[in-house]
Design an enzyme around this catalytic site. Structure first.
Site, PDB file in Angstrom:
ATOM      1  NE  ARG A  31     -43.264 -10.659 -67.698  1.00 45.82           N
ATOM      2  CZ  ARG A  31     -44.060  -9.675 -67.247  1.00 45.82           C
ATOM      3  NH1 ARG A  31     -44.255  -8.453 -67.815  1.00 45.82           N
ATOM      4  NH2 ARG A  31     -44.705 -10.000 -66.160  1.00 45.82           N
ATOM      5  CG  HIS A  88     -47.706 -12.834 -62.625  1.00 43.30           C
ATOM      6  ND1 HIS A  88     -46.782 -12.510 -61.725  1.00 43.30           N
ATOM      7  CD2 HIS A  88     -47.734 -12.022 -63.639  1.00 43.30           C
ATOM      8  CE1 HIS A  88     -46.243 -11.194 -61.852  1.00 43.30           C
ATOM      9  NE2 HIS A  88     -46.785 -10.877 -63.121  1.00 43.30           N
ATOM     10  CG  ASP A 156     -44.962  -8.300 -60.232  1.00 44.94           C
ATOM     11  OD1 ASP A 156     -44.253  -8.462 -61.179  1.00 44.94           O
ATOM     12  OD2 ASP A 156     -46.112  -8.034 -60.324  1.00 44.94           O
TER      13      ASP A 156
END
Length: 202
Positions: A31, A88, A156
């Site tokens: 990530r 997102h 999240d």
């Protein structure tokens, strides 16, 4: 946790042996949170070199970029040899939504079967707020409709960016029913797609 899967964060000098060890431990991607360059531990110039290294392991790269960054670095993202996960919802600005250039970048990669989108973090971009996040919904629904086989849902949790009251995860989960047309699509987002991306059948 023998069957657990995860996405890690690595420095540019991570060794091949360390990557192999992470793979054995269930890591299946790296990530890059570069949406706030002054605060992140990863940088945009780290993405392509590390993507080339983890491609051999069958990993993906997960990009937390703003929509403007996605558009600005579209050529670099298109060069990446491994699958790309846009975190997102690609952080598409709600004022422009599908008209923003990043939407076209994401759609091209989705259509080519080279990208995934994580439907998560609506509060990061919403001006209307929860529990409906109505201003985020149109672009999210458009992405889901375009490639339901390439969408992932994420909570999240524990919402580390939120300094005040945390979003209600039950409200956010309820939005999945509003944004997806049927049970089969929800099954894809919640189970089938992550099983494929993270290699739970390995």
């Amino acid at each position: 946790f023998a069957n657990a899967r995860g996405v890690g964060v690595a420095r540019a000098d991570v060794s091949d042996a360390q990557l192999e060890s992470l793979h054995a431990g269930g890591i299946r991607g790296l990530r890059f949170s570069v949406h706030e360059p002054h605060r992140g531990v990863t940088t945009i110039d780290m993405i392509e070199p590390l993507a080339r290294r983890v491609h051999a392991l069958g990993w993906h790269v997960q990009l937390h970029m703003t929509g403007d960054q996605v558009a600005r670095h579209a050529a670099m993202i298109a060069r990446l040899p491994c699958p790309v996960v846009f975190d997102h919802r690609g952080r598409l600005p709600v004022a422009q939504g599908m008209a923003h250039p990043a939407f076209a970048v994401i759609r091209r990669l989705l259509d080519a079967g080279r990208a995934w989108v994580k439907i998560s973090g609506p509060y990061l971009d919403s001006a209307s707020g929860g529990p409906a996040w109505d201003d985020v919904a149109p672009a999210a629904k458009a992405l889901i409709a375009a490639a339901p086989e390439r969408m992932l849902w994420g909570s999240d949790w524990p919402h580390p960016t939120e300094r005040g009251a945390k979003p209600d995860d039950a409200d956010w989960f309820d939005r999945l029913a509003d944004w997806t047309p049927d049970e089969a699509t929800r099954q894809r987002l919640l189970a089938d797609n992550p099983r494929e991306l993270y290699g739970f059948d390995d």
